[in-house]
Write a protein that holds these residues in place. Structure first.
Motif, PDB file in Angstrom:
ATOM      1  N   PHE A   1      -8.453  -1.676   5.865  1.00 53.92           N
ATOM      2  CA  PHE A   1      -8.367  -0.219   5.712  1.00 53.92           C
ATOM      3  C   PHE A   1      -7.284   0.366   6.615  1.00 53.92           C
ATOM      4  O   PHE A   1      -6.582   1.314   6.237  1.00 53.92           O
ATOM      5  CB  PHE A   1      -9.716   0.441   6.032  1.00 53.92           C
ATOM      6  CG  PHE A   1     -10.766   0.223   4.984  1.00 53.92           C
ATOM      7  CD1 PHE A   1     -10.585   0.673   3.684  1.00 53.92           C
ATOM      8  CD2 PHE A   1     -11.948  -0.433   5.295  1.00 53.92           C
ATOM      9  CE1 PHE A   1     -11.552   0.471   2.716  1.00 53.92           C
ATOM     10  CE2 PHE A   1     -12.927  -0.638   4.339  1.00 53.92           C
ATOM     11  CZ  PHE A   1     -12.735  -0.190   3.038  1.00 53.92           C
TER      12      PHE A   1
ATOM     13  N   ASP B   1      -7.410   0.714  -0.070  1.00 53.88           N
ATOM     14  CA  ASP B   1      -8.436   1.684  -0.472  1.00 53.88           C
ATOM     15  C   ASP B   1      -9.803   1.053  -0.701  1.00 53.88           C
ATOM     16  O   ASP B   1     -10.826   1.686  -0.440  1.00 53.88           O
ATOM     17  CB  ASP B   1      -7.999   2.381  -1.772  1.00 53.88           C
ATOM     18  CG  ASP B   1      -6.668   3.083  -1.639  1.00 53.88           C
ATOM     19  OD1 ASP B   1      -6.612   4.102  -0.933  1.00 53.88           O
ATOM     20  OD2 ASP B   1      -5.677   2.599  -2.228  1.00 53.88           O
TER      21      ASP B   1
ATOM     22  N   LEU C   1      -4.128   3.156  -6.561  1.00 46.94           N
ATOM     23  CA  LEU C   1      -5.056   2.590  -5.588  1.00 46.94           C
ATOM     24  C   LEU C   1      -4.765   1.115  -5.346  1.00 46.94           C
ATOM     25  O   LEU C   1      -4.268   0.414  -6.230  1.00 46.94           O
ATOM     26  CB  LEU C   1      -6.491   2.748  -6.082  1.00 46.94           C
ATOM     27  CG  LEU C   1      -7.030   4.174  -6.213  1.00 46.94           C
ATOM     28  CD1 LEU C   1      -8.359   4.167  -6.961  1.00 46.94           C
ATOM     29  CD2 LEU C   1      -7.189   4.818  -4.846  1.00 46.94           C
TER      30      LEU C   1
ATOM     31  N   LEU D   1     -14.308   8.007  -4.259  1.00 42.15           N
ATOM     32  CA  LEU D   1     -14.070   6.669  -4.800  1.00 42.15           C
ATOM     33  C   LEU D   1     -15.364   5.868  -4.835  1.00 42.15           C
ATOM     34  O   LEU D   1     -15.657   5.168  -5.817  1.00 42.15           O
ATOM     35  CB  LEU D   1     -13.011   5.963  -3.950  1.00 42.15           C
ATOM     36  CG  LEU D   1     -12.567   4.565  -4.386  1.00 42.15           C
ATOM     37  CD1 LEU D   1     -12.092   4.568  -5.826  1.00 42.15           C
ATOM     38  CD2 LEU D   1     -11.471   4.060  -3.453  1.00 42.15           C
TER      39      LEU D   1
ATOM     40  N   HIS E   1       0.717   3.889  -3.032  1.00 39.97           N
ATOM     41  CA  HIS E   1       0.228   5.247  -2.769  1.00 39.97           C
ATOM     42  C   HIS E   1       1.285   6.298  -3.068  1.00 39.97           C
ATOM     43  O   HIS E   1       0.957   7.421  -3.477  1.00 39.97           O
ATOM     44  CB  HIS E   1      -0.235   5.361  -1.318  1.00 39.97           C
ATOM     45  CG  HIS E   1      -1.472   4.564  -1.030  1.00 39.97           C
ATOM     46  ND1 HIS E   1      -1.855   4.204   0.247  1.00 39.97           N
ATOM     47  CD2 HIS E   1      -2.415   4.044  -1.854  1.00 39.97           C
ATOM     48  CE1 HIS E   1      -2.973   3.512   0.193  1.00 39.97           C
ATOM     49  NE2 HIS E   1      -3.325   3.392  -1.066  1.00 39.97           N
TER      50      HIS E   1
ATOM     51  N   THR F   1     -15.726   0.848   0.800  1.00 40.09           N
ATOM     52  CA  THR F   1     -14.734   1.929   0.743  1.00 40.09           C
ATOM     53  C   THR F   1     -14.941   2.885   1.901  1.00 40.09           C
ATOM     54  O   THR F   1     -15.967   2.851   2.594  1.00 40.09           O
ATOM     55  CB  THR F   1     -14.843   2.728  -0.574  1.00 40.09           C
ATOM     56  OG1 THR F   1     -16.200   3.197  -0.706  1.00 40.09           O
ATOM     57  CG2 THR F   1     -14.498   1.880  -1.783  1.00 40.09           C
ATOM     58  N   ARG F   2     -13.956   3.743   2.086  1.00 38.07           N
ATOM     59  CA  ARG F   2     -14.079   4.848   3.037  1.00 38.07           C
ATOM     60  C   ARG F   2     -14.213   6.192   2.336  1.00 38.07           C
ATOM     61  O   ARG F   2     -14.834   7.111   2.861  1.00 38.07           O
ATOM     62  CB  ARG F   2     -12.854   4.883   3.956  1.00 38.07           C
ATOM     63  CG  ARG F   2     -12.849   3.850   5.067  1.00 38.07           C
ATOM     64  CD  ARG F   2     -11.607   3.952   5.933  1.00 38.07           C
ATOM     65  NE  ARG F   2     -11.693   3.107   7.125  1.00 38.07           N
ATOM     66  CZ  ARG F   2     -10.713   2.958   8.004  1.00 38.07           C
ATOM     67  NH1 ARG F   2      -9.555   3.598   7.828  1.00 38.07           N
ATOM     68  NH2 ARG F   2     -10.879   2.173   9.055  1.00 38.07           N
ATOM     69  N   ASP F   3     -13.634   6.327   1.162  1.00 38.61           N
ATOM     70  CA  ASP F   3     -13.548   7.612   0.463  1.00 38.61           C
ATOM     71  C   ASP F   3     -14.818   7.872  -0.353  1.00 38.61           C
ATOM     72  O   ASP F   3     -15.175   7.068  -1.216  1.00 38.61           O
ATOM     73  CB  ASP F   3     -12.330   7.604  -0.459  1.00 38.61           C
ATOM     74  CG  ASP F   3     -12.198   8.901  -1.220  1.00 38.61           C
ATOM     75  OD1 ASP F   3     -12.455   8.909  -2.435  1.00 38.61           O
ATOM     76  OD2 ASP F   3     -11.853   9.922  -0.588  1.00 38.61           O
TER      77      ASP F   3
ATOM     78  N   CYS G   1       0.830  -1.211   0.000  1.00 39.23           N
ATOM     79  CA  CYS G   1       0.000   0.000   0.000  1.00 39.23           C
ATOM     80  C   CYS G   1       0.864   1.259   0.000  1.00 39.23           C
ATOM     81  O   CYS G   1       0.590   2.214  -0.748  1.00 39.23           O
ATOM     82  CB  CYS G   1      -0.938   0.003   1.196  1.00 39.23           C
ATOM     83  SG  CYS G   1      -2.237  -1.250   1.118  1.00 39.23           S
TER      84      CYS G   1
END
Length: 387
Positions: free
Chosen positions: A194, A199, A178, A227, A173, A222-224, A169
């Motif tokens: 996460f 991602d 991603l 996205l 990044h 996801t968190r974003d 990751c």
């Protein structure tokens, strides 16, 4: 209103059930058509906002509830359901990749994901390349200017290598790429993906979340928000929806998932520890055992192991002999998938699946169900005798 004739009365009743009913099961809300109070309400609703309803394909209270619970288990914020685990993988790829882009997949990837990658390369102008699952931070050297996505799998669903997720990751990044993970093996219970930098989390809900070997479903978490919006557009354009009866079956199984996962884990470690001592077995590919590549990564990042592992038979045993072993099992059934209550066993021709596979001997994968581990051991012992 004037009195309705009998046919109309069958379709348009004045009765509304009283409010205030509550029970443990989540209600099953079926719908293709969703009704609006008026035109203004219809025009005001936005399908991408999960605070209202527009059409059955975009969700009902049943699917919204399942999505919220799955996101919570994973430590995410947003969740989209798909008709299968492979459909969830496809949604991620088509949301983020276009002609001219590049995607990296581990060489131990779930085989349908490999087939999808090969198809994207052949017909869609999207380059799919395969990397050593143990590459760690070395993945930085494989990332090209057109690389948009790195897939990971922890562990590999057949050969069980556990990658160094934080290193992958961080390297991805640093180059603006991603990272997605197939986190089905841990059910989101034993790996907080996460928190390690991932991602996108993909889950095949067919496994532990269902627990009954009777549901096909996948999820992307996801968190974003930005996205998630890209994924939502792909979800809509692909027309992915799930049946609410199936969503209910998964919801019904979630309260017992941790208990079942832990029971699978305990049983699998008991059977694996016995198998490791048998002369027919040359290598134990169980992430909780030191023999497994990436065992140190598993110890650092995971809190459990579930019921799935593989073994390598000693090379002196032919494929015919190992096939006879599998055929002779009585409690273990032959079949793909895992995470259900019944134990399964499948032999693989791993040398033909993996580009740089070096080990000799037939690979056999076990899913340890909820039977008594000692009965499973006795079954394996009698099957050994048949070899």
């Amino acid at each position: 209103m004037a009195k309705k004739n009998s046919q109309t009365a069958l379709m348009h009743s004045d009765y509304t059930a009283p409010a205030g009913f509550d029970a443990f099961p989540v209600a099953i809300h079926h719908a293709s058509t969703v009704l609006f109070k008026n035109v203004a309400a219809m025009r005001a609703r936005e399908w991408q906002e999960k605070n209202s309803y527009t059409y059955g394909l975009h969700g009902t209270p049943t699917s919204f509830t399942l999505e919220a619970r799955l996101a919570e288990i994973e430590g995410g914020q947003h969740c989209l359901l798909a008709p299968s685990g492979l459909a969830a993988i496809t949604m991620v790829d088509l949301a983020l990749l276009k002609s001219g882009d590049d995607v990296l997949l581990p060489d131990n990837v779930y085989n349908p994901n490999r087939e999808l990658g090969n198809w994207l390369s052949k017909d869609f102008g999207i380059t799919a390349r395969y990397y050593d699952p143990m590459v760690g931070a070395g993945i930085a050297s494989l990332i090209q200017p057109n690389t948009r996505l790195v897939w990971t799998e922890a562990p590999g669903s057949v050969s069980m290598e556990v990658p160094d997720l934080p290193a992958i990751c961080a390297a991805a990044h640093a180059k603006g790429v991603l990272v997605a993970i197939d986190n089905t093996w841990s059910a989101g219970l034993a790996l907080r993906a996460f928190d390690l930098g991932v991602d996108i989390v993909m889950q095949a809900l067919t496994k532990y979340q269902s627990g009954g070997s009777d549901v096909l479903m996948g999820a992307v978490i996801t968190r974003d928000p930005a996205l998630n919006q890209k994924l939502q557009m792909a979800h809509m354009r692909l027309g992915f929806g799930v049946g609410m009866d199936d969503a209910y079956l998964v919801l019904r199984s979630l309260p017992t998932m941790k208990l079942r996962f832990d029971a699978h884990d305990a049983g699998a470690r008991t059977v694996a520890a016995w198998l490791q001592q048998q002369p027919q077995i040359s290598r134990m590919l169980h992430p909780a055992f030191a023999d497994c590549p990436g065992h140190e990564n598993w110890k650092r990042d995971f809190t459990g192991a579930g019921g799935l592992f593989s073994v390598l038979f000693d090379a002196r045993h032919s494929e015919e002999q190992t096939d006879r072993f599998v055929d002779s099992l009585q409690l273990f059934k032959i079949g793909y998938s895992w995470g259900g209550a019944n134990s399964l066993c499948v032999p693989y021709r791993i040398q033909g699946m993996r580009k740089n596979w070096q080990d000799q001997g037939t690979l056999v994968r076990f899913n340890i169900g909820l039977e008594d581990p000692q009965d499973l051991i006795a079954d394996i012992e009698q099957a050994f005798a048949s070899m």
